[in-house]
Design an enzyme around this catalytic site. Structure first.
Site, mmCIF file in Angstrom:
data_model
loop_
_atom_site.group_PDB
_atom_site.id
_atom_site.type_symbol
_atom_site.label_atom_id
_atom_site.label_comp_id
_atom_site.label_asym_id
_atom_site.label_seq_id
_atom_site.Cartn_x
_atom_site.Cartn_y
_atom_site.Cartn_z
ATOM 1 N N THR A 71 18.883 87.210 9.224
ATOM 2 C CA THR A 71 18.911 86.272 8.255
ATOM 3 C C THR A 71 17.721 85.111 8.553
ATOM 4 O O THR A 71 17.233 85.136 9.471
ATOM 5 C CB THR A 71 20.244 85.543 8.143
ATOM 6 O OG1 THR A 71 20.513 85.126 9.537
ATOM 7 C CG2 THR A 71 21.224 86.883 7.783
ATOM 8 N N LYS B 73 19.888 80.675 9.836
ATOM 9 C CA LYS B 73 20.673 80.286 10.991
ATOM 10 C C LYS B 73 19.689 79.459 11.994
ATOM 11 O O LYS B 73 19.060 78.421 11.709
ATOM 12 C CB LYS B 73 21.452 81.451 11.620
ATOM 13 C CG LYS B 73 22.161 82.102 10.838
ATOM 14 C CD LYS B 73 22.988 83.280 11.496
ATOM 15 C CE LYS B 73 24.073 83.910 10.438
ATOM 16 N NZ LYS B 73 23.403 84.986 9.678
ATOM 17 N N GLU C 284 10.205 92.135 -10.300
ATOM 18 C CA GLU C 284 10.688 93.236 -9.655
ATOM 19 C C GLU C 284 9.443 94.106 -9.002
ATOM 20 O O GLU C 284 8.647 94.156 -9.917
ATOM 21 C CB GLU C 284 11.417 94.237 -10.641
ATOM 22 C CG GLU C 284 12.870 93.772 -10.620
ATOM 23 C CD GLU C 284 13.592 94.387 -11.689
ATOM 24 O OE1 GLU C 284 13.584 93.659 -12.579
ATOM 25 O OE2 GLU C 284 14.454 95.343 -11.625
ATOM 26 N N ARG D 237 18.887 80.610 2.719
ATOM 27 C CA ARG D 237 19.825 81.615 2.757
ATOM 28 C C ARG D 237 18.992 82.986 2.450
ATOM 29 O O ARG D 237 18.291 82.873 1.357
ATOM 30 C CB ARG D 237 21.194 81.498 1.796
ATOM 31 C CG ARG D 237 21.681 80.316 2.169
ATOM 32 C CD ARG D 237 23.007 80.426 1.762
ATOM 33 N NE ARG D 237 24.082 81.321 2.511
ATOM 34 C CZ ARG D 237 24.604 80.849 3.620
ATOM 35 N NH1 ARG D 237 24.686 79.591 3.878
ATOM 36 N NH2 ARG D 237 25.408 81.619 4.217
ATOM 37 N N ASP E 90 19.735 93.497 15.108
ATOM 38 C CA ASP E 90 20.080 92.516 14.099
ATOM 39 C C ASP E 90 19.951 91.256 14.739
ATOM 40 O O ASP E 90 20.839 90.788 15.725
ATOM 41 C CB ASP E 90 21.440 92.680 13.739
ATOM 42 C CG ASP E 90 21.867 91.927 12.442
ATOM 43 O OD1 ASP E 90 21.170 90.675 12.456
ATOM 44 O OD2 ASP E 90 22.861 92.124 11.824
ATOM 45 N N TYR F 1 10.934 86.587 -12.884
ATOM 46 C CA TYR F 1 11.625 87.929 -12.731
ATOM 47 C C TYR F 1 10.053 88.902 -12.250
ATOM 48 O O TYR F 1 9.232 88.553 -12.684
ATOM 49 C CB TYR F 1 11.671 88.820 -13.868
ATOM 50 C CG TYR F 1 13.267 89.138 -13.934
ATOM 51 C CD1 TYR F 1 13.884 89.961 -12.715
ATOM 52 C CD2 TYR F 1 14.226 88.643 -14.764
ATOM 53 C CE1 TYR F 1 15.044 90.239 -12.778
ATOM 54 C CE2 TYR F 1 15.344 88.930 -14.972
ATOM 55 C CZ TYR F 1 15.946 89.732 -13.873
ATOM 56 O OH TYR F 1 17.301 89.893 -13.726
HETATM 57 N N1 DSN Z 1 28.904 85.159 8.816
HETATM 58 C C1 DSN Z 1 27.738 84.917 9.743
HETATM 59 C C2 DSN Z 1 28.174 84.378 10.935
HETATM 60 O O1 DSN Z 1 28.987 83.536 10.538
HETATM 61 O O2 DSN Z 1 27.847 84.682 11.885
HETATM 62 C C3 DSN Z 1 27.366 86.203 10.138
HETATM 63 O O3 DSN Z 1 26.840 87.259 8.789
#
Ligand code: DSN
Length: 429
Positions: A223, A226, A53, A232, A197, A51
């Site tokens: 994110t 990707k 925080e 993630r 984004d 933890y």
């Molecule tokens: N769910 C993601 C995507 O497939 O692009 C975006 O958050």
């Protein structure tokens, strides 16, 4: 390590089946990728126990001296990767990164403008089924029917009419470079803040294969799993921190000078509690990998592969939204092929090709059926496939979609897909 196998064979078997599925099929979901073993080792390691925080040096718990080092490394590497002045590596996901930005920059009821979900946007860019459309006054902009690219004439007139406080650029199914500079011009014309984004192209942005938003956008979210190929999670960045213009106060610490302090306070304690230290440390590993010269080569191949697929689809008469791609993603309108996105996703699944149905701009079908599919190259590029494999994959997809009731054909393609995958193992053990 056979701990799971010994203690919980049922779940071990599930894990093993997922590993086999990933190894033996072609992953074309544009938002997925395969992390390195090193990233996975960190994400599956002992830091899950801790933890922490707060932020490095200012935690609410003891024993944080080691995880502090990991979070500091994640922050330093991320700043270097994107040339950012400020970063926060704690958001558990892209949606939470976006929520933290909205709660910092906006008050409930403020006007936001984002790309319509059905035109390639994202749930958190103002969709009515999401907090972003429910807490804020959301106005959607669209792509043009002719070009499939963002319609700046429409955005300019919507911005003048609705005076948004925040404009969001980027999305989940936009195959072209995000036009940061053009968005900046619109934002400036109405005094709006601009958020990018870059969840989808962030790996390409990191290596310069996609333009960078840093000097055009006030705040950037992404994110990490990707094109960036990390665990993630979410991140928030600013090219340049700036003074808190709203007189907003941070919970507990009161009025703060800089927007970065407000964002930090919004992430924790505003919307999150304990950070996922194993994931933050795994983000640090992934950022380290992305800083290596080979990662640039990888991102170049991702785009080359996407262009090769686009070329092959076009030769076979497919209708690509915007006529092609600049990135890792293709959006294909299947209307002229007389098959729905749902049907295509289903039969391609039987051939060992995994992708998702997707609305296309001006779609007349529901999100559960859709007229299109989205195809992405990050994952198959990670396993080493190149342009000739891309062309072969498109040929298999075309065969299946052109004969969509032929179960024998699907079984035959599946064998060929399995065979191709066995030549490009993801994990060597
Ligand atoms: N769910 C993601 C995507 O497939 O692009 C975006 O958050």
């Amino acid at each position: 390590m056979n701990h799971l196998e010994n203690s919980d064979p049922e779940l071990f078997h599930i894990l093993e089946r997922e590993a086999v599925r990933e190894e033996s099929t072609l992953e074309l979901i544009a938002s997925e990728n395969f992390t390195s073993e090193a990233v996975m080792e960190m994400a599956g390691g002992v830091m899950t126990n801790k933890y922490a925080e707060g932020y490095p040096g200012k935690r609410y718990y003891g024993g944080c001296e080691v995880v502090d080092e990991a979070e500091n490394m994640a922050r330093d590497r991320l700043k270097k990767l994107f040339d950012a002045d400020y970063v926060n590596v704690q958001p558990h996901s892209g949606s939470q990164a976006n929520m933290a930005v909205f709660m910092t920059f906006l008050k409930p009821g403020d006007v936001i403008m984002g790309l319509d979900l059905a035109h390639g946007g994202h749930l958190t860019h103002g969709s009515m089924v999401n907090f972003s459309g429910q807490l804020y006054n959301s106005i959607s902009y669209h792509v043009s029917k002719e070009t499939g690219r963002v319609d700046f004439d429409e955005i300019k007139s919507l911005a003048l009419e609705h005076k948004p406080k925040l404009i969001i650029c980027g999305g989940s199914a936009y195959p072209r470079f995000i036009e940061f500079e053009d968005f900046r011009e619109v934002a400036d014309s109405v005094g709006a803040y601009l958020m990018a984004d870059i969840a989808h192209p962030s790996g390409l942005v990191a290596t310069g294969v996609h333009p960078s938003p840093m000097k055009y956008c006030d705040v950037i979210t992404s994110t990490t799993h990707k094109t960036l190929r990390g665990p993630r999670g979410g991140i928030i960045m600013m090219g340049k921190d700036f003074e808190n213009p709203w007189g907003k106060v941070a919970p507990k610490s009161g009025r703060v000078k800089m927007v970065s302090e407000l964002i930090d306070a919004t992430v924790m304690p505003g919307i999150q509690g304990g950070p996922l230290m194993h994931v933050i440390a795994a983000k640090a590993v992934a950022f380290g990998e992305a800083l290596r010269p080979e990662f640039r080569g990888y991102t170049e191949s991702v785009v080359k592969n996407a262009k090769a697929m686009a070329d092959e689809f076009i030769k076979l008469g497919y209708d690509l939204v915007s006529g092609g791609t600049d990135t890792h993603v293709l959006l294909i309108d299947l209307t002229n092929k007389n098959i729905t996105g749902k049907h295509a996703e289903n039969i391609l699944g039987k051939t060992g090709i995994t992708l998702n149905k997707n609305m296309v701009p001006f779609d007349v079908k529901s999100p559960f059926v859709t007229s299109g599919i989205r195809v992405g190259t990050p994952a198959i590029t990670t396993r080493g496939m190149g342009e000739s494999e891309m062309r072969q994959v498109v040929k298999w997809m075309d065969k299946a979609m052109s004969d969509p009731e032929n179960e024998n054909l699907f079984s035959n393609i599946l064998l060929e897909v399995n065979d191709l995958c066995s030549n490009f193992p993801i994990y060597k053990h």
